[in-house]
Design an enzyme around this catalytic site. Structure first.
Site, PDB file in Angstrom:
ATOM      1  N   HIS A 217       0.961  -1.241   0.045  1.00  0.00           N
ATOM      2  CA  HIS A 217      -0.069   0.087  -0.034  1.00  0.00           C
ATOM      3  C   HIS A 217       0.882   1.163   0.074  1.00  0.00           C
ATOM      4  O   HIS A 217       1.132   1.804   1.057  1.00  0.00           O
ATOM      5  CB  HIS A 217      -0.951   0.048   1.153  1.00  0.00           C
ATOM      6  CG  HIS A 217      -1.984   1.062   1.104  1.00  0.00           C
ATOM      7  ND1 HIS A 217      -3.450   0.593   1.264  1.00  0.00           N
ATOM      8  CD2 HIS A 217      -2.231   2.079   0.642  1.00  0.00           C
ATOM      9  CE1 HIS A 217      -3.997   1.521   1.301  1.00  0.00           C
ATOM     10  NE2 HIS A 217      -3.484   2.504   0.672  1.00  0.00           N
TER      11      HIS A 217
ATOM     12  N   HIS B 225       1.652   5.105  -1.973  1.00  0.00           N
ATOM     13  CA  HIS B 225       1.330   6.225  -2.869  1.00  0.00           C
ATOM     14  C   HIS B 225       2.502   6.869  -3.332  1.00  0.00           C
ATOM     15  O   HIS B 225       3.107   7.505  -2.819  1.00  0.00           O
ATOM     16  CB  HIS B 225       0.236   7.219  -2.283  1.00  0.00           C
ATOM     17  CG  HIS B 225      -0.964   6.640  -1.926  1.00  0.00           C
ATOM     18  ND1 HIS B 225      -2.177   6.520  -2.485  1.00  0.00           N
ATOM     19  CD2 HIS B 225      -1.470   6.158  -0.519  1.00  0.00           C
ATOM     20  CE1 HIS B 225      -3.140   5.996  -1.857  1.00  0.00           C
ATOM     21  NE2 HIS B 225      -2.662   5.851  -0.666  1.00  0.00           N
TER      22      HIS B 225
ATOM     23  N   ASP C 213      -8.496   3.092  -4.201  1.00  0.00           N
ATOM     24  CA  ASP C 213      -7.978   3.580  -2.893  1.00  0.00           C
ATOM     25  C   ASP C 213      -7.738   5.170  -2.895  1.00  0.00           C
ATOM     26  O   ASP C 213      -7.286   5.754  -3.662  1.00  0.00           O
ATOM     27  CB  ASP C 213      -6.658   3.045  -2.293  1.00  0.00           C
ATOM     28  CG  ASP C 213      -6.306   3.246  -1.049  1.00  0.00           C
ATOM     29  OD1 ASP C 213      -6.677   2.882  -0.096  1.00  0.00           O
ATOM     30  OD2 ASP C 213      -5.411   4.193  -1.137  1.00  0.00           O
TER      31      ASP C 213
ATOM     32  N   HIS D 291     -11.169   0.489  -0.079  1.00  0.00           N
ATOM     33  CA  HIS D 291     -11.060   1.415   0.734  1.00  0.00           C
ATOM     34  C   HIS D 291     -12.224   1.720   1.450  1.00  0.00           C
ATOM     35  O   HIS D 291     -13.222   2.205   0.924  1.00  0.00           O
ATOM     36  CB  HIS D 291     -10.345   2.993   0.031  1.00  0.00           C
ATOM     37  CG  HIS D 291     -10.190   4.202   0.782  1.00  0.00           C
ATOM     38  ND1 HIS D 291      -9.391   4.693   1.052  1.00  0.00           N
ATOM     39  CD2 HIS D 291     -11.411   4.772   1.218  1.00  0.00           C
ATOM     40  CE1 HIS D 291      -9.477   5.804   1.802  1.00  0.00           C
ATOM     41  NE2 HIS D 291     -10.898   5.947   1.823  1.00  0.00           N
TER      42      HIS D 291
ATOM     43  N   HIS E 143      -6.107  -0.634   5.307  1.00  0.00           N
ATOM     44  CA  HIS E 143      -5.884   0.153   6.220  1.00  0.00           C
ATOM     45  C   HIS E 143      -7.095   0.193   7.342  1.00  0.00           C
ATOM     46  O   HIS E 143      -7.720   1.207   7.592  1.00  0.00           O
ATOM     47  CB  HIS E 143      -5.679   1.581   5.760  1.00  0.00           C
ATOM     48  CG  HIS E 143      -6.412   2.322   4.682  1.00  0.00           C
ATOM     49  ND1 HIS E 143      -7.665   2.278   4.836  1.00  0.00           N
ATOM     50  CD2 HIS E 143      -5.992   2.815   3.813  1.00  0.00           C
ATOM     51  CE1 HIS E 143      -8.157   2.904   3.711  1.00  0.00           C
ATOM     52  NE2 HIS E 143      -7.089   3.177   2.899  1.00  0.00           N
TER      53      HIS E 143
ATOM     54  N   ASN F 269      -6.186   9.279   6.482  1.00  0.00           N
ATOM     55  CA  ASN F 269      -7.550   8.635   6.352  1.00  0.00           C
ATOM     56  C   ASN F 269      -7.462   6.888   6.109  1.00  0.00           C
ATOM     57  O   ASN F 269      -6.813   6.882   5.058  1.00  0.00           O
ATOM     58  CB  ASN F 269      -8.434   9.538   5.263  1.00  0.00           C
ATOM     59  CG  ASN F 269      -9.811   8.886   4.932  1.00  0.00           C
ATOM     60  OD1 ASN F 269     -10.480   8.521   5.920  1.00  0.00           O
ATOM     61  ND2 ASN F 269     -10.273   9.197   3.849  1.00  0.00           N
TER      62      ASN F 269
ATOM     63  N   ASP G   5       0.828   2.465   3.906  1.00  0.00           N
ATOM     64  CA  ASP G   5      -0.145   3.457   3.261  1.00  0.00           C
ATOM     65  C   ASP G   5       0.971   4.852   3.165  1.00  0.00           C
ATOM     66  O   ASP G   5       0.290   5.965   3.300  1.00  0.00           O
ATOM     67  CB  ASP G   5      -1.454   4.035   4.137  1.00  0.00           C
ATOM     68  CG  ASP G   5      -2.482   4.647   3.472  1.00  0.00           C
ATOM     69  OD1 ASP G   5      -2.257   5.082   2.196  1.00  0.00           O
ATOM     70  OD2 ASP G   5      -3.553   4.592   4.091  1.00  0.00           O
TER      71      ASP G   5
ATOM     72  N   HIS H 229       3.272  14.056   1.089  1.00  0.00           N
ATOM     73  CA  HIS H 229       2.344  15.577   0.789  1.00  0.00           C
ATOM     74  C   HIS H 229       3.453  16.527   1.135  1.00  0.00           C
ATOM     75  O   HIS H 229       4.242  16.221   2.280  1.00  0.00           O
ATOM     76  CB  HIS H 229       1.171  15.667   1.764  1.00  0.00           C
ATOM     77  CG  HIS H 229       0.088  14.780   1.506  1.00  0.00           C
ATOM     78  ND1 HIS H 229      -0.429  15.012   0.115  1.00  0.00           N
ATOM     79  CD2 HIS H 229      -0.672  13.772   2.061  1.00  0.00           C
ATOM     80  CE1 HIS H 229      -1.404  13.999   0.041  1.00  0.00           C
ATOM     81  NE2 HIS H 229      -1.608  13.318   1.198  1.00  0.00           N
TER      82      HIS H 229
END
Ligand code: DOR
Length: 421
Positions: free
Chosen positions: A59, A61, A150, A177, A230, A276, A303, A307
């Site tokens: 998982h 990003h 997701d 998700h 998650h 989240n 996860d 950012h």
């Protein structure tokens, strides 16, 4: 040839926990035994280190394509290597969304220059808009190993059921998700005492629980298989445990922040604790740990959601998500292993074996003839988490400034040392 001397070799599949040497040649494990004596190009002393199969994070990003100011595939792979992660699954909420063979090919091309093995998941619905299913057969042919929207739920149960059937038929993992957007209503943290005290809109736990129930009901009725992303609440864990007892084909994952932290961390109004689903209560963290112990929870993932500091600057408007690739093993060792809640076999099962099994990917074992994907760590080294020193482009770690116990020393992918030394 590379020789790792005197490591504590821990392998779940062969039930090995022994001090041994590992000999690597041409990307593969050539021998694992005591006192290997042979001519090699390099010998590495692993006294005091534990050797496990390379971690796999299902998982991540990676933000590539489209949001490369936060992360790109190369930096994400660097961060993975630094965290002992030899392979990961990219989430599709990029720009554009990964919902076409072209985007999968773009990732596969770029992945060739990356330090670790990168796999792709694709969106369930075109553009993750929740309206129309992607053509899973085309995406599977292009190399996707999983489908998920997701970052967003699939709002329509009808569409999710159709997706489950289509993905199951093609042997693609389908990852849900679980969030009811009407209930979550754009909240910034767990709905509870702390959100009330802070005057911040909360995300009610029912948002996660209700969609977890829905996915289990779909899997039961369609004789389907689904993986729940998650997991963060006590109730979701209980539902998944009951579903497994009913032999429903459901698997699930959690992330270190859900067993290590609670909503109390949000009192700082620091958006680096926003993700989240959100950090919940102590009773939830306790339930997550119990579910890890009784195998209700199959995997520990990160996860990893980079950012930029600018995006995270304002608590109220910041996007959700925390990075995790460079702290996941250390946090798991600190909060679960050193506290006596799980052992090293459990760590290998949760972080190396099960994620690959769920995705149908080879590896996860230390044995002769296997690809030499190996993580070597010092279980006892203590270190301070300093995000400024991370390989990731982003700094939004919820473990920042913490002292963790356990540190990755070498990461080996296909016989190459990609981190350490
Ligand atoms: O906190 C999160 N961040 N949760 C998600 O589901 C998406 C992710 C992101 O992409 O930033």
């Amino acid at each position: 040839m590379l020789l790792f001397k005197n490591a504590r070799v821990v392998d779940y599949i062969s039930i090995t926990d022994k001090k041994q040497d590992i000999l690597i040649n041409a990307g593969e494990i050539l021998a694992i035994s005591e006192n290997i004596e042979t001519e090699v190009s390099k010998t590495i002393d692993c006294e005091g280190l534990v050797a496990i199969p390379g971690l796999f994070d299902m998982h991540v990003h990676a933000r590539d394509p489209g949001q490369t100011h936060k992360e790109d595939l190369l930096t994400c792979a660097e961060a993975a290597a630094a965290g002992g992660v030899t392979g990961f699954l990219c989430m599709p909420n990029t720009e554009p969304v990964i919902d076409s063979a072209e985007t999968i090919k773009y990732i596969a091309e770029k992945a060739k220059d990356c330090k670790v093995k990168i796999y792709t998941s694709c969106a369930i619905t075109k553009g993750q808009k929740g309206k129309e299913l992607c053509d899973f057969a085309v995406l599977a042919k292009a190399g996707a190993v999983a489908v998920t929207d997701d970052g967003r739920p699939v709002r329509s149960a009808q569409l999710m059921g159709e997706a489950m059937i289509a993905a199951n038929d093609l042997g693609l993992a389908i990852i849900s998700h679980c969030e009811d957007l009407d209930i979550a209503c754009g909240g910034a943290m767990n709905a509870g005492i702390v959100s009330i005290e802070l005057g911040v809109r909360g995300i009610h736990r029912v948002s996660e629980n209700i969609i977890t129930s829905r996915e289990i009901d779909l899997a039961r009725d369609l004789y389907g298989k689904v993986h729940i992303a998650h997991v963060s609440t006590k109730e979701a864990v209980a539902k998944i445990r009951a579903a497994k007892a009913e032999n429903i084909n459901v698997t699930c994952e959690t992330a270190p922040h859900y067993f290590a932290l609670t909503e109390e961390a949000l009192r700082t109004r620091d958006a680096d604790y926003r993700m989240n689903p959100p950090l919940r209560l102590q009773k939830d963290a306790d339930a997550i740990i119990a579910a890890i112990q009784d195998k209700t929870i199959d995997c520990i993932i990160t996860d990893h959601a980079p950012h930029s500091p600018e995006e995270k600057a304002d608590f109220r408007t910041a996007p959700n998500g925390v990075i995790g690739l460079e702290t996941s093993l250390a946090a798991t060792l600190t909060f679960l292993y050193h506290t006596g809640k799980i052992n090293l076999f459990d760590i290998v099962r949760l972080m190396c074996v099960n994620p690959r099994k769920i995705l149908g990917i080879d590896g996860g074992k230390l044995a002769v003839g296997e690809s030499a994907d190996i993580t070597l760590f010092d279980p006892d080294e203590e270190w301070h988490v300093e995000p400024d020193k991370f390989k990731s482009k982003s700094r939004n770690s919820c473990f920042k400034n913490m002292k963790l116990k356990g540190r990755v020393k070498y990461t080996i992918v296909d016989g190459e040392i990609v981190y350490g030394g």
